[in-house]
Design an enzyme around this catalytic site. Structure first.
Site, short mmCIF file in Angstrom:
data_model
loop_
_atom_site.label_atom_id
_atom_site.label_comp_id
_atom_site.label_asym_id
_atom_site.label_seq_id
_atom_site.Cartn_x
_atom_site.Cartn_y
_atom_site.Cartn_z
N SER A 1 0.87 -1.19 0.00
CA SER A 1 0.00 0.00 0.00
C SER A 1 0.90 1.22 0.00
CB SER A 1 -0.85 0.00 1.28
OG SER A 1 -1.47 1.26 1.48
N TYR B 1 -2.04 -1.18 10.44
CA TYR B 1 -2.05 -1.49 9.00
C TYR B 1 -0.78 -0.90 8.35
CZ TYR B 1 -3.84 -1.56 4.14
OH TYR B 1 -4.01 -1.76 2.79
P1 NAD Z 1 -11.12 -6.53 0.15
O1 NAD Z 1 -11.54 -6.51 1.58
O2 NAD Z 1 -12.17 -6.52 -0.89
O3 NAD Z 1 -10.18 -7.75 -0.14
C1 NAD Z 1 -9.39 -8.40 0.82
C2 NAD Z 1 -9.59 -9.89 0.66
O4 NAD Z 1 -8.75 -10.56 1.60
C3 NAD Z 1 -11.05 -10.30 0.95
O5 NAD Z 1 -11.49 -11.16 -0.07
C4 NAD Z 1 -10.93 -11.01 2.28
O6 NAD Z 1 -11.89 -12.02 2.44
C5 NAD Z 1 -9.52 -11.60 2.17
N1 NAD Z 1 -8.99 -11.99 3.47
C6 NAD Z 1 -8.97 -11.28 4.62
N2 NAD Z 1 -8.44 -12.02 5.61
C7 NAD Z 1 -8.10 -13.22 5.08
C8 NAD Z 1 -7.52 -14.40 5.60
N3 NAD Z 1 -7.19 -14.52 6.89
N4 NAD Z 1 -7.31 -15.44 4.75
C9 NAD Z 1 -7.65 -15.35 3.45
N5 NAD Z 1 -8.23 -14.26 2.90
C10 NAD Z 1 -8.45 -13.21 3.72
O7 NAD Z 1 -10.14 -5.29 -0.02
P2 NAD Z 1 -9.25 -4.87 -1.28
O8 NAD Z 1 -9.32 -3.40 -1.33
O9 NAD Z 1 -9.59 -5.63 -2.50
O10 NAD Z 1 -7.78 -5.26 -0.76
C11 NAD Z 1 -6.94 -6.22 -1.41
C12 NAD Z 1 -5.51 -5.93 -1.01
O11 NAD Z 1 -5.13 -4.67 -1.50
C13 NAD Z 1 -5.28 -5.88 0.50
O12 NAD Z 1 -4.04 -6.46 0.82
C14 NAD Z 1 -5.28 -4.40 0.79
O13 NAD Z 1 -4.56 -4.08 1.97
C15 NAD Z 1 -4.60 -3.88 -0.46
N6 NAD Z 1 -4.85 -2.46 -0.74
C16 NAD Z 1 -6.10 -2.05 -1.12
C17 NAD Z 1 -6.29 -0.69 -1.41
C18 NAD Z 1 -7.63 -0.15 -1.84
O14 NAD Z 1 -7.78 1.08 -1.90
N7 NAD Z 1 -8.62 -0.97 -2.18
C19 NAD Z 1 -5.22 0.21 -1.31
C20 NAD Z 1 -3.96 -0.29 -0.92
C21 NAD Z 1 -3.80 -1.63 -0.65
#
Ligand code: NAD
Length: 259
Positions: free
Chosen positions: A150, A163
């Site tokens: 991130s 985080y």
């Molecule tokens: P999201 O919540 O839709 O996706 C996260 C996924 O991880 C979900 O499907 C959830 O069920 C899964 N998950 C959580 N705990 C778990 C576990 N113990 N075992 C297996 N799966 C698990 O959110 P997202 O925005 O799609 O995030 C995806 C990745 O991108 C994450 O690592 C997040 O930190 C990173 N990220 C997202 C953003 C954003 O703006 N969306 C920005 C920076 C980083």
């Protein structure tokens, strides 16, 4: 598209795991990877949440399968990778996407909050990468590990202390693993997204607070999931064969906003 470019980013026959693929970016990554020719293993804690994705991808003629995976459990990681190995014969690319976040003041977080956030974003990614790398070493075929960090791994934001710490750890772990695994032809890189619009944060990002946030992004827009496609395909394919220990920031310039 130009044949040379096509070939460079082609993933035909490549076996790819995407963790946390039941929603958001993981779900999008799975679709992008199969569109480039990959065979994809999608994993989540509740396999029933992957059913629609897998049936849609298979209906379109792709090779996609769903697996149960809780990244916070070593046993679950091993069982998931065993199952994938018996179905696909191994993995070439792993996208360490599973992650969780929370929003509380520093003084309000308790140990349980810390544990969930750090166990998922950092230890979980570590265990998936380590167990995958062991198998890649045994296979002698090398591979590519892609960690989703991130912009909060290098900058800070209010309310997301654990985080930020977990993602900073994952960012540095990426470089540390890259150093040791290069001799096995395993590349380890990360993608650092800024605020990406997904169904989960859509309401917030289009609220007044979201508008104030957008005004601080130099490009004055939030990225879409599809804006990550180029970085993902670069790191997964032979187009990125010279890259290891790198972090690709995809944030519309947010991390370099003026102070
Ligand atoms: P999201 O919540 O839709 O996706 C996260 C996924 O991880 C979900 O499907 C959830 O069920 C899964 N998950 C959580 N705990 C778990 C576990 N113990 N075992 C297996 N799966 C698990 O959110 P997202 O925005 O799609 O995030 C995806 C990745 O991108 C994450 O690592 C997040 O930190 C990173 N990220 C997202 C953003 C954003 O703006 N969306 C920005 C920076 C980083």
């Amino acid at each position: 598209m130009n044949a040379f470019v096509n070939q460079l980013f082609d993933l035909t026959g490549q076996r790819v795991l995407v963790t946390g693929a039941s929603s958001g970016l993981g779900l999008h990554f799975a679709k992008t990877l199969v569109a480039a020719g990959a065979r994809v293993a999608v994993a989540a804690r509740r396999v029933d949440r992957l059913r629609d994705l897998v049936s849609d991808l298979c209906f379109e003629g792709h090779d996609a399968r769903a697996y149960t995976l809780d990244v916070t459990s070593r046993q679950s990681v091993i069982e998931c990778l065993d199952a994938i190995e018996s179905d696909f014969g191994g993995l070439d690319v792993v996208v360490n996407n599973a992650g969780v976040s929370d929003t509380k003041r520093v003084l309000e977080y308790d140990d349980q909050d810390w544990q969930v956030i750090v166990d998922t974003n950092l230890k979980g990614a570590w265990m998936v990468a380590q167990e995958s790398a062991r198998r890649m070493v045994d296979s002698g075929r090398g591979g590519s590990l892609i960690n989703v960090t991130s912009i909060l791994s290098s900058r800070v934001g209010g309310g997301v202390g654990p985080y930020c710490a977990a993602k900073a750890g994952l960012s540095h772990l990426t470089r540390s693993m890259a150093l040791e695994l290069a001799r096995h032809d395993i590349r380890v890189n990360s993608i650092a997204p800024g605020y990406i619009v997904t169904e989960i944060n859509d309401a917030f990002l289009s609220s007044e607070a979201g508008e104030r946030l957008r005004a601080r992004v130099p490009s004055r827009r939030f990225c879409a999931s599809s804006d990550l496609d180029g970085a993902l395909l670069l790191l997964a394919s032979k187009a990125g064969r010279g890259m290891t220990g790198s972090e690709i920031v995809v944030d519309g310039g947010h991390a370099c906003a003026g102070l």
